[in-house]
Design an enzyme around this catalytic site. Structure first.
Site, short mmCIF file in Angstrom:
data_model
loop_
_atom_site.label_atom_id
_atom_site.label_comp_id
_atom_site.label_asym_id
_atom_site.label_seq_id
_atom_site.Cartn_x
_atom_site.Cartn_y
_atom_site.Cartn_z
N SER A 1 72.73 -6.86 -33.85
CA SER A 1 71.91 -8.02 -34.19
C SER A 1 72.78 -9.26 -34.14
O SER A 1 73.96 -9.20 -34.51
CB SER A 1 71.34 -7.85 -35.61
OG SER A 1 70.86 -9.09 -36.09
N GLY B 1 62.61 -5.02 -27.93
CA GLY B 1 63.40 -3.93 -28.49
C GLY B 1 62.69 -3.24 -29.64
O GLY B 1 62.01 -3.89 -30.45
N HIS C 1 70.63 -7.05 -26.02
CA HIS C 1 69.91 -7.89 -25.07
C HIS C 1 70.22 -7.44 -23.64
O HIS C 1 69.35 -7.44 -22.78
CB HIS C 1 70.30 -9.37 -25.24
CG HIS C 1 69.97 -9.95 -26.59
ND1 HIS C 1 70.94 -10.38 -27.46
CD2 HIS C 1 68.79 -10.16 -27.22
CE1 HIS C 1 70.36 -10.85 -28.57
NE2 HIS C 1 69.06 -10.72 -28.45
P1 AMP Z 1 66.41 -11.60 -30.88
O1 AMP Z 1 67.30 -12.43 -30.03
O2 AMP Z 1 67.07 -11.02 -32.08
O3 AMP Z 1 65.10 -12.29 -31.19
O4 AMP Z 1 66.03 -10.33 -30.00
C1 AMP Z 1 65.50 -10.47 -28.71
C2 AMP Z 1 65.02 -9.14 -28.24
O5 AMP Z 1 66.09 -8.20 -28.27
C3 AMP Z 1 63.91 -8.55 -29.14
O6 AMP Z 1 62.98 -7.88 -28.32
C4 AMP Z 1 64.66 -7.59 -30.00
O7 AMP Z 1 63.87 -6.52 -30.48
C5 AMP Z 1 65.71 -7.09 -29.03
N1 AMP Z 1 66.84 -6.55 -29.77
C6 AMP Z 1 67.64 -7.19 -30.65
N2 AMP Z 1 68.54 -6.35 -31.17
C7 AMP Z 1 68.29 -5.14 -30.62
C8 AMP Z 1 68.88 -3.83 -30.75
N3 AMP Z 1 69.92 -3.61 -31.55
N4 AMP Z 1 68.36 -2.84 -30.00
C9 AMP Z 1 67.31 -3.04 -29.18
N5 AMP Z 1 66.72 -4.24 -29.02
C10 AMP Z 1 67.20 -5.26 -29.73
#
Ligand code: AMP
Length: 306
Positions: free
Chosen positions: A210, A172, A62
């Site tokens: 993640s 991401g 993030h």
């Molecule tokens: P989330 O909180 O998991 O819904 O992710 C929020 C944003 O962060 C989304 O655009 C995801 O694709 C991005 N994101 C989460 N994990 C990663 C990662 N390891 N690398 C790049 N982007 C990420």
């Protein structure tokens, strides 16, 4: 300017921002109207707005999205919303990690100046029944394994973008299919938004970061690194001349299934813009895997260009 935690109005707290946006006041908002007004004020002051939608439990990936927005010169708003609509009935909505205070602290350190953390009823008021569905791209892979997932994603992203107004929005590549779904809906609905894709951020062992990794035991964590190994082997086979998607799928599947703690959901190689499985591998390709490790479902992907 208030100390952190001081309530200036219902749902709004402010705190001084450190780091690159030092001197800016950090605003934490719960209400749609406040978020809309704050982003409108940024644009009125001549700044571009960068929205980073998240489900919280913020980590270094993030941070990379926020840094990208800060580097672009945006006034950065991080949304923190665990979207119930994108979780299936048997999924981990109840146990999804949540820590808003920590999220606000790190978002501030990374240079965001706004956090939008609405309660569920602010995004889905009683009686809300509108759903956004991206046909095709949203129906395969994750969409097939998690029915309704992308309808939930597309609905909340459309709502967030409607609140944000003209902006850049940062996603991401780790969630590659989500990125394509968002690009599609932004184009189809003529939203005044530029979608910025950010590369996947990984731990040293290759595991994509993640929020769900928090739920892996030490052993499971080690086993989970098989996902990237499978993707890399698939990519290497393609680069060595393999053109049959079935062979690449089988190769990746075998590698994942050889790891006893990991249960394969799918391993696939698809056209990177349509997500269709080509007859013969060519052009921009994306390899994707999904698997369950303990009680955690993980996804990962890798691009190959021929
Ligand atoms: P989330 O909180 O998991 O819904 O992710 C929020 C944003 O962060 C989304 O655009 C995801 O694709 C991005 N994101 C989460 N994990 C990663 C990662 N390891 N690398 C790049 N982007 C990420």
């Amino acid at each position: 300017m208030g100390e952190r935690g001081e309530r200036l109005a219902f749902g709004v707290r402010t705190a001084p921002v450190r780091g690159r946006n030092a001197g800016v006041e950090m605003k934490v908002m719960e209400r749609v109207a406040e978020c809309r007004a704050a982003l409108e004020a940024e644009r009125a002051a001549g700044r571009t707005v960068g929205l980073v939608p998240t489900m919280g439990a913020l980590h270094d990936a993030h941070a990379s999205l926020v840094s990208r927005a800060v580097a672009a010169g945006d006034a950065v708003c991080v949304s923190v919303f665990v979207n119930p609509l994108q979780f299936g009935p048997a999924e981990d909505l109840a146990t999804y990690p949540r820590d808003l205070a920590a999220d606000v602290r790190v978002a501030e350190r990374w240079g965001a100046s706004l956090v939008f953390a609405p309660p569920v009823e602010e995004i889905y008021p009683p009686g809300a029944t509108t759903r956004v569905r991206v046909e095709g791209l949203g129906d395969v892979l994750e969409g097939a394994s998690r029915p309704g997932h992308f309808e939930g994603v597309a609905t909340v992203v459309t709502t967030l973008l409607s609140i944000a107004g003209p902006c850049r929005v940062y996603f991401g590549e780790k969630d590659f299919q989500q990125l394509l779904v968002v690009r599609r809906l932004v184009a189809d609905l003529s939203l005044p938004v530029e979608v910025v894709a950010c590369p996947t951020v990984r731990a040293l062992d290759g595991l994509a970061l993640s929020s769900r990794n928090l739920h892996l035991s030490g052993e499971e964590r080690e086993a989970a690194a098989v996902l990237l190994r499978a993707l890399q082997s698939g990519a290497a086979a393609i680069l060595a001349g393999e053109r049959d998607p079935g062979e690449v799928r089988a190769l990746m599947g075998d590698i994942v299934e050889a790891e006893p703690l990991v249960e394969l959901d799918y391993a696939e190689v698809v056209d990177a813009s349509t997500l269709a499985v080509p007859e013969k591998l060519d052009g921009e390709l994306r390899l994707l895997v999904a698997a369950r490790v303990g009680r955690v479902r993980l996804i990962d992907n890798l691009g190959v260009r021929l």
